[in-house]
Design a protein around this motif. Structure first.
Motif, PDB file in Angstrom:
ATOM      1  N   VAL A 113      80.484 -52.565   4.302  1.00  0.00           N
ATOM      2  CA  VAL A 113      81.671 -52.185   3.539  1.00  0.00           C
ATOM      3  C   VAL A 113      81.314 -51.380   2.293  1.00  0.00           C
ATOM      4  N   LEU A 114      80.354 -51.866   1.499  1.00  0.00           N
ATOM      5  CA  LEU A 114      80.039 -51.242   0.209  1.00  0.00           C
ATOM      6  C   LEU A 114      78.919 -50.216   0.288  1.00  0.00           C
ATOM      7  N   GLU A 115      77.997 -50.395   1.216  1.00  0.00           N
ATOM      8  CA  GLU A 115      76.849 -49.487   1.338  1.00  0.00           C
ATOM      9  C   GLU A 115      76.688 -49.040   2.788  1.00  0.00           C
ATOM     10  N   LEU A 122      84.837 -43.066  16.269  1.00  0.00           N
ATOM     11  CA  LEU A 122      85.796 -43.941  15.588  1.00  0.00           C
ATOM     12  C   LEU A 122      85.085 -45.087  14.877  1.00  0.00           C
ATOM     13  N   LEU A 123      84.039 -45.625  15.515  1.00  0.00           N
ATOM     14  CA  LEU A 123      83.291 -46.717  14.886  1.00  0.00           C
ATOM     15  C   LEU A 123      82.562 -46.234  13.642  1.00  0.00           C
ATOM     16  N   LEU A 124      82.021 -45.028  13.710  1.00  0.00           N
ATOM     17  CA  LEU A 124      81.311 -44.485  12.556  1.00  0.00           C
ATOM     18  C   LEU A 124      82.259 -44.234  11.390  1.00  0.00           C
ATOM     19  N   VAL A 143      83.314 -52.587  11.844  1.00  0.00           N
ATOM     20  CA  VAL A 143      82.087 -53.007  12.534  1.00  0.00           C
ATOM     21  C   VAL A 143      81.455 -54.190  11.801  1.00  0.00           C
ATOM     22  N   GLY A 144      81.414 -54.084  10.465  1.00  0.00           N
ATOM     23  CA  GLY A 144      80.867 -55.182   9.670  1.00  0.00           C
ATOM     24  C   GLY A 144      81.658 -56.457   9.840  1.00  0.00           C
ATOM     25  N   LEU A 145      82.985 -56.335   9.931  1.00  0.00           N
ATOM     26  CA  LEU A 145      83.832 -57.504  10.119  1.00  0.00           C
ATOM     27  C   LEU A 145      83.582 -58.133  11.489  1.00  0.00           C
ATOM     28  N   ALA A 146      83.333 -57.306  12.491  1.00  0.00           N
ATOM     29  CA  ALA A 146      83.015 -57.827  13.821  1.00  0.00           C
ATOM     30  C   ALA A 146      81.684 -58.586  13.798  1.00  0.00           C
ATOM     31  N   VAL A 147      80.714 -58.061  13.045  1.00  0.00           N
ATOM     32  CA  VAL A 147      79.433 -58.756  12.897  1.00  0.00           C
ATOM     33  C   VAL A 147      79.648 -60.097  12.199  1.00  0.00           C
TER      34      VAL A 147
END
Length: 236
Positions: free
Chosen positions: A164-166, A185-187, A193-197
């Motif tokens: 999210v931040l970096e 779209l993911l990029l 993506v981070g939330l999915a992780v």
């Protein structure tokens, strides 16, 4: 373990994991005033920071409520006031976590915030376990068993915040071949993506925590067993 009980536990596990992921994702998006979300709020809506705090507290309360039902089943006296207190204290922990990351800045700030989260979550999770097991709130402040899933949650949150931040730092760790294969779209939405992780880490964390919460010492009755036996004796 019976089939129905196993299905109930799995259903509860996935439910309170989804609730927590949604609550955290919504909270952070509102705090950071993500245009995709904030621009869709009605003109009469409260300040995003207020909405963020409310979403986090309510989400964490619902997560704790479903967790209690999953561990103990339906019982006569669910400790609603204690669950509310835990949701508020955990919300404060997440707010401080984000503030540390933003104040220090960079990946170093995120890492320091992750250490804070891992350390503080051990007593937080221990106290929550006390209540789940029907014991005094402060009967224990440290349980070795809570260390493992506190670390898992802290690691997942750290990875999420890096995305999210970096985002550049997060992409730097992804092989070029993988980046090329990733949909555009993911990029463009690395925060998702981070939330999915984070969701994967929370599912693992909740699995470990649920096993820990369901443990039973020799000769010890669970809260649910005690309630059922009390009802049975009262009907005789």
């Amino acid at each position: 373990m019976g089939v129905f009980r196993a299905l109930r536990l799995l259903g509860g596990l996935f439910t309170f994991t989804v609730v927590e992921v949604v609550a955290l994702g919504l909270w952070l998006a509102l705090v950071l005033e993500e245009p995709l979300l904030v621009d869709r709020l009605p003109a009469t809506a409260p300040d995003p920071a207020i909405l963020a705090g409310a979403a986090l507290v309510v989400g964490l309360f619902l997560e704790g409520f479903v967790n209690d039902l999953t561990v103990n089943g339906i019982r006569l006296r669910i400790p609603v006031h204690r669950l509310a207190l835990f949701s508020i204290t955990e919300a404060v922990i997440w707010v401080v976590w984000l503030r540390i990351a933003q104040t220090v800045g960079g990946v170093q700030g995120i890492a320091l915030a992750g250490v804070f989260l891992a350390v503080v979550f051990v007593p937080q999770h221990t106290v929550e376990d006390n209540v789940l097991r029907g014991k005094g709130v402060l009967s224990r402040l440290f349980a070795v068993g809570t260390v493992s899933f506190s670390l898992v949650e802290a690691v997942g949150a750290t990875i999420w915040l890096v995305f999210v931040l970096e985002p550049e730092a997060a992409l730097a760790k992804v092989p070029v071949a993988v980046q090329t294969a990733m949909p555009a779209l993911l990029l463009d939405y690395l925060a998702v993506v981070g939330l999915a992780v984070l969701a994967l880490f929370l599912l693992l964390e909740h699995t470990i925590a649920l096993r820990f919460g369901l443990r039973q010492a020799p000769g010890e009755k669970s809260v649910r067993q005690a309630v059922l036996e009390s009802l049975e004796s009262g009907s005789d």
